[in-house]
Scaffold this motif. Structure first.
Motif, PDB file in Angstrom:
ATOM      1  N   LYS A 272       1.363 -11.485  -1.564  1.00 45.97           N
ATOM      2  CA  LYS A 272       0.182 -12.069  -1.712  1.00 45.97           C
ATOM      3  C   LYS A 272      -1.065 -11.202  -1.328  1.00 45.97           C
ATOM      4  CE  LYS A 272       2.154 -15.946  -3.469  1.00 45.97           C
ATOM      5  NZ  LYS A 272       2.047 -16.147  -4.660  1.00 45.97           N
TER       6      LYS A 272
ATOM      7  N   ASP B 224      -1.132  -5.410   5.440  1.00 46.59           N
ATOM      8  CA  ASP B 224      -1.453  -6.269   6.736  1.00 46.59           C
ATOM      9  C   ASP B 224      -1.796  -5.496   7.691  1.00 46.59           C
ATOM     10  OD1 ASP B 224       1.072  -6.287   6.790  1.00 46.59           O
ATOM     11  OD2 ASP B 224       1.390  -8.242   7.747  1.00 46.59           O
TER      12      ASP B 224
ATOM     13  N   GLN C  70      -5.904 -18.609   6.751  1.00 42.82           N
ATOM     14  CA  GLN C  70      -5.887 -18.580   8.304  1.00 42.82           C
ATOM     15  C   GLN C  70      -5.580 -20.038   8.969  1.00 42.82           C
ATOM     16  OE1 GLN C  70      -7.092 -16.346   9.999  1.00 42.82           O
ATOM     17  NE2 GLN C  70      -7.432 -14.746   8.292  1.00 42.82           N
TER      18      GLN C  70
ATOM     19  N   THR D 192      -4.282 -12.444  -0.148  1.00 41.66           N
ATOM     20  CA  THR D 192      -5.173 -13.361   0.827  1.00 41.66           C
ATOM     21  C   THR D 192      -4.501 -14.138   1.660  1.00 41.66           C
ATOM     22  OG1 THR D 192      -6.891 -13.063  -1.008  1.00 41.66           O
ATOM     23  CG2 THR D 192      -7.284 -14.494   1.029  1.00 41.66           C
TER      24      THR D 192
ATOM     25  N   HIS E 156     -10.926  -3.878   5.249  1.00 37.38           N
ATOM     26  CA  HIS E 156     -11.745  -5.109   5.533  1.00 37.38           C
ATOM     27  C   HIS E 156     -12.892  -4.963   6.604  1.00 37.38           C
ATOM     28  CE1 HIS E 156     -11.820  -9.577   6.239  1.00 37.38           C
ATOM     29  NE2 HIS E 156     -12.101  -9.312   7.587  1.00 37.38           N
TER      30      HIS E 156
END
Length: 409
Positions: free
Chosen positions: A198, A278, A203, A200, A286
Motif C-alpha cells: 500500500k 517507509d 495515521q 498511503t 515526503h
C-alpha cells in the motif's frame, strides 16, 4: 400564637418510603440492580454474605469484600479496594476514582485501574498437545517479543520450536506464509506498506490495524489484537550536537541543514531503511530533499545507536521509537513534523490455518498485548541493550511481574 401543621403518614407508607431511601440503583455490568449492602459517603468496610449480593460503595475510599455468592460490586466515586476471590463469577465495577481489585480469573471487571488475579492469568488457557513454531526478526525488541510468545505458550503446555531471531522482515513473512513458522510479531505499518504494497499509510492506529487485518486475510494470515506500543521509525542525533548542527530538531530542519551544510548531514541506516518506501526514500520524497548518498552509511541495527552517539561515522541515525538506547545514550529524536512515518503497532501474526485450530490464541495474546506500551517496551529493550540482560530473562520477568505466569503482587 402560631400553630404548627403536622402531616400524618400511615405506618405502612412510612415503612415503604424508608425502604426506598435505604436502597439504591446501580448499573454494574450494564444492568440495573438494587443495593443489598450499601455504604455511606465515608470510608466504609463492606462485606458480602453467602447470598448473591449487590454491594454499593458511595463516595468514600471503601474496602469491599464480596461474599460466596455471585455478587455485583459497585465501588462508587472513591478510591476503593475490592476483593472477590470466592470462585464465583462476580461482576465488579470500580466506578470513578483510582481503584484496585483482587479477583478470580472468571470475574467480569471494569473501571478498575489495578487488577490482581488470585491465580496466574494464563492458567485459564490450555494448549496441551499443540505444537507451534515461533519466528522473529533479528533486533532486540523482536527477540523479546518472540520470547514472550514462546514462554507464554510453553507455560500453558504447548510444545514450541524456537526460530526466534531467524530472519529479516521479508524472510520471516515468507516463512509464515509457507508454513515454516506458525507465528511472529509484525508491525501494522510494515504489514500495510511492505507486505501489502500500500502506498498511503493510515495515521489512526485502530483503523490501520483493521485495514491490514482485513486485507491480509487473502494471504492466509490472521492479525491478533495489537499492542499499544508504536515502534515507528525515527531519526535521532546526539543531544550535545544539536546546537552545533544548526539547532536541528525536526525532519524539516534536517532539510534546511542539507541545503546549507550538506557535509554535516551524515546518516547511519539499516539496509532495509535505505530501500523501503517507509524508510529513507519515503522520507526524502515526503519532505522534498535528498540526503547525499556519499553521506549514508549502512550498518547493522545494533551498531547505529553507538555510531550516532559517537558522531564519527554519522551525526544522524535511524532508530526505533521504543528502543531503550535512545534514553540510555542521550539521543534526541527529530520530530516528524509533517507526519510521514506510519503507525507501527506490534501484533502477533498467526497463519490462519493454525489460528482456526487454536482460536483462544486471540484472547491470550490480547491480554498480553494490552500491557505492552511504549514506555514498558523501551524499558524492556533497555534491559537488554543497556543493562546487559538476555531477552529470555527479560521476557520471563515480564510475564511473572505482570501476573501472567505468577500471582501479581
Amino acid at each position: 400564637m402560631r400553630s404548627t401543621k403536622r402531616t400524618h403518614v400511615p405506618l405502612a407508607l412510612l415503612v415503604a418510603l424508608l425502604a426506598v431511601v435505604a436502597t439504591a440503583s446501580v448499573g454494574s455490568a450494564g444492568q440495573t440492580a438494587t443495593c443489598t449492602i450499601k455504604g455511606t459517603n465515608k470510608a466504609d468496610t463492606l462485606k458480602g454474605t453467602s447470598r448473591a449480593d449487590v454491594i454499593c460503595g458511595l463516595k468514600g475510599n471503601d474496602k469491599i469484600a464480596a461474599g460466596k455468592g455471585k455478587d455485583r460490586v459497585d465501588g462508587g466515586a472513591g478510591n476503593d479496594t475490592i476483593t472477590a476471590v470466592d470462585g464465583e463469577v462476580d461482576q465488579i465495577d470500580g466506578g470513578a476514582g483510582t481503584d484496585s481489585a483482587l479477583v478470580d480469573l472468571i470475574d467480569v471487571v471494569k473501571n478498575v485501574e489495578r487488577i490482581r488475579y488470585n491465580a496466574p492469568i494464563l492458567s485459564q488457557f490450555n494448549f496441551s498437545g499443540a505444537n507451534f513454531t515461533i519466528g522473529s526478526k533479528k533486533f532486540t525488541e523482536q527477540l523479546i517479543l518472540g520470547q514472550i510468545a514462546k514462554q507464554a505458550l510453553e507455560y500453558r503446555k504447548a510444545q514450541v520450536k524456537d526460530q526466534i531471531g531467524c530472519c529479516t522482515t521479508s524472510v520471516v513473512r515468507q516463512a509464515l506464509k509457507s508454513g515454516e513458522v506458525d507465528m511472529y510479531w509484525e508491525y501494522t505499518g510494515t504489514g500495510w506498506i511492505v507486505h501489502l504494497n500500500k502506498v498511503t499509510p493510515i495515521q489512526n492506529a485502530r483503523e490501520q490495524w483493521l485495514a491490514v487485518k482485513r486485507d491480509d486475510v487473502a494471504n492466509g494470515i490472521t492479525w491478533l489484537s495489537p499492542a499499544p506500543l508504536d515502534n515507528t521509525y525515527a531519526l535521532a542525533v546526539r543531544k550535545e550536537a544539536v546546537a552545533s548542527l544548526g539547532n536541528v530538531k525536526s525532519l524539516s530542519d534536517l532539510g534546511n541543514l542539507i541545503r546549507t551544510r550538506p557535509k554535516d548531514v551524515t546518516v547511519c541506516v539499516t539496509s532495509e531503511f535505505f530501500s523501503r518506501d517507509d524508510g529513507l526514500p519515503g522520507v526524502e520524497k515526503h519532505y522534498g530533499y535528498q540526503v547525499p548518498r556519499d553521506n549514508v552509511a549502512k550498518l547493522d541495527p545494533g551498531l547505529i545507536y553507538t555510531a550516532t552517539d559517537d558522531g564519527k561515522i554519522c551525526n544522524f541515525g535511524v532508530v526505533f521509537a521504543t528502543d531503550g538506547r535512545i534514553e540510555g545514550l542521550g539521543l534526541a529524536v527529530l520530530r516528524d513534523d509533517k507526519q510521514f512515518f506510519p503507525v507501527y503497532n506490534a501484533a502477533l501474526n498467526v497463519r490462519t490455518s493454525v489460528f482456526q485450530r487454536y482460536p483462544k490464541l486471540d484472547k491470550m495474546f490480547r491480554m498480553i498485548s494490552l500491557e505492552l506500551t511504549n514506555d514498558l517496551m523501551q524499558r524492556l529493550n533497555a534491559d537488554v541493550d543497556v543493562r546487559g540482560k538476555f531477552p529470555e530473562e527479560v521476557a520471563r520477568s515480564f510475564l511473572s511481574a505482570y501476573g501472567f505466569t505468577a500471582k501479581r503482587k
